[in-house]
Scaffold this motif. Structure first.
Motif, PDB file in Angstrom:
ATOM      1  N   ALA A 134       0.833  -1.198   0.000  1.00 12.70           N
ATOM      2  CA  ALA A 134       0.000   0.000   0.000  1.00 12.70           C
ATOM      3  C   ALA A 134       0.870   1.251   0.000  1.00 12.70           C
ATOM      4  O   ALA A 134       0.603   2.207  -0.735  1.00 12.70           O
ATOM      5  CB  ALA A 134      -0.921   0.003   1.212  1.00 12.70           C
ATOM      6  N   SER A 135       1.916   1.239   0.786  1.00  8.52           N
ATOM      7  CA  SER A 135       2.796   2.401   0.887  1.00  8.52           C
ATOM      8  C   SER A 135       3.542   2.657  -0.414  1.00  8.52           C
ATOM      9  O   SER A 135       3.646   3.797  -0.873  1.00  8.52           O
ATOM     10  CB  SER A 135       3.797   2.181   2.024  1.00  8.52           C
ATOM     11  N   VAL A 136       4.034   1.606  -1.031  1.00  7.27           N
ATOM     12  CA  VAL A 136       4.792   1.731  -2.278  1.00  7.27           C
ATOM     13  C   VAL A 136       3.876   2.068  -3.450  1.00  7.27           C
ATOM     14  O   VAL A 136       4.262   2.809  -4.359  1.00  7.27           O
ATOM     15  CB  VAL A 136       5.563   0.417  -2.558  1.00  7.27           C
ATOM     16  N   SER A 137       2.653   1.562  -3.414  1.00  7.99           N
ATOM     17  CA  SER A 137       1.728   1.737  -4.537  1.00  7.99           C
ATOM     18  C   SER A 137       1.001   3.059  -4.534  1.00  7.99           C
ATOM     19  O   SER A 137       0.382   3.428  -5.526  1.00  7.99           O
ATOM     20  CB  SER A 137       0.671   0.619  -4.515  1.00  7.99           C
ATOM     21  N   ASN A 138       1.033   3.780  -3.434  1.00  6.78           N
ATOM     22  CA  ASN A 138       0.240   4.995  -3.295  1.00  6.78           C
ATOM     23  C   ASN A 138       0.904   6.157  -4.041  1.00  6.78           C
ATOM     24  O   ASN A 138       1.881   6.717  -3.566  1.00  6.78           O
ATOM     25  CB  ASN A 138       0.054   5.350  -1.822  1.00  6.78           C
ATOM     26  N   ASP A 170      -5.933   3.463   4.116  1.00  7.15           N
ATOM     27  CA  ASP A 170      -7.061   3.085   3.256  1.00  7.15           C
ATOM     28  C   ASP A 170      -6.637   2.013   2.258  1.00  7.15           C
ATOM     29  O   ASP A 170      -7.368   1.047   2.016  1.00  7.15           O
ATOM     30  CB  ASP A 170      -7.607   4.290   2.495  1.00  7.15           C
ATOM     31  N   LEU A 171      -5.462   2.189   1.678  1.00  6.44           N
ATOM     32  CA  LEU A 171      -4.978   1.209   0.702  1.00  6.44           C
ATOM     33  C   LEU A 171      -4.625  -0.122   1.369  1.00  6.44           C
ATOM     34  O   LEU A 171      -4.831  -1.182   0.779  1.00  6.44           O
ATOM     35  CB  LEU A 171      -3.792   1.765  -0.079  1.00  6.44           C
ATOM     36  N   THR A 172      -4.117  -0.060   2.596  1.00  2.92           N
ATOM     37  CA  THR A 172      -3.853  -1.297   3.336  1.00  2.92           C
ATOM     38  C   THR A 172      -5.160  -2.039   3.563  1.00  2.92           C
ATOM     39  O   THR A 172      -5.241  -3.263   3.393  1.00  2.92           O
ATOM     40  CB  THR A 172      -3.165  -1.012   4.684  1.00  2.92           C
TER      41      THR A 172
END
Length: 120
Positions: free
Chosen positions: A41-45, A55-57
């Motif tokens: 999630a952190s890398v993809s945001n 939210d992505l997690t």
């Protein structure tokens, strides 16, 4: 079991048990998968996205739950590989749908409790 690298066959068996409602197996699977979901999630945001890493997690963990439900050990693919694809796809889908212009009103809305918004 968090922090430990588990054997793929053990993870596969945990996934099968979790799919049948075994809460302990599900907890162990979450402990194994959650760090991956957070990192992805952190890398993809992208910086233009209007979604937080949390939210992505959460979206990634929805993908994880789908993976638990749909995992088929007869397909000769380990659960972790299958779950990672499901997590990545769910995160990508969330970014894409949230970045569309149709969601601007929802993603740019201001809370009615926001002190920076003044009433007339």
């Amino acid at each position: 079991m968090s922090g430990k690298k588990l054997d793929e066959s053990l993870i596969d068996s945990l996934a099968i048990k979790a799919a049948t409602g075994d809460d302990k197996a599900m907890s162990e699977l979450i402990a194994v998968i959650m760090p991956y979901a957070k990192a992805k999630a952190s890398v993809s945001n992208p910086r233009f996205a209007r979604m937080s890493d949390d939210d992505l997690t959460q979206e990634g963990m929805f993908g994880f739950l789908d993976a638990v439900k749909k995992f088929d050990p007869d397909r000769n693919v380990h659960f972790t590989a299958f779950a990672k694809v499901c997590i990545e796809n769910r995160i990508k889908s969330a970014i894409k749908s949230n970045s569309s212009s149709g969601n601007v009103a929802l993603t740019t809305a201001v809370s009615i409790e926001d002190d920076s918004v003044r009433t007339l």
